[in-house]
Design a protein around this motif. Structure first.
Motif: not given
Length: 76
Positions: A35-47
């Motif tokens: 199952k897909r779980l989408q979470v929006e996070i800041p670009a700096s945290l993503h990196a």
């Protein structure tokens, strides 16, 4: 003045049928549907997460997040 270089295609090592057979016999990596779980996070945290996943030997960020979720929410 121009120089012409001839390119030849690489030799075929397998037939298309052999590739199709490999795909059909492939065993899925997981035993149950995903199952897909989408979470929006800041670009700096993503990196940072992406770099951390690579440093810890995970193939993908998803692999690392799944491992973390299994620890945080073990099966009962």
């Amino acid at each position: 003045m121009s120089k012409r270089i001839a390119f030849t295609p690489p030799p075929k090592t397998q037939s298309v049928a052999a590739g199709d057979a490999w795909v059909k016999k492939r065993v899925p990596d997981v035993e149950e549907p995903l199952k897909r779980l989408q979470v929006e996070i800041p670009a700096s945290l993503h990196a940072r997460v992406k770099a951390g996943a690579a440093e810890r030997g995970h193939r993908t960020m998803s692999d690392m997040v799944r491992a973390w979720l299994e620890v945080e929410f073990p099966p009962k």
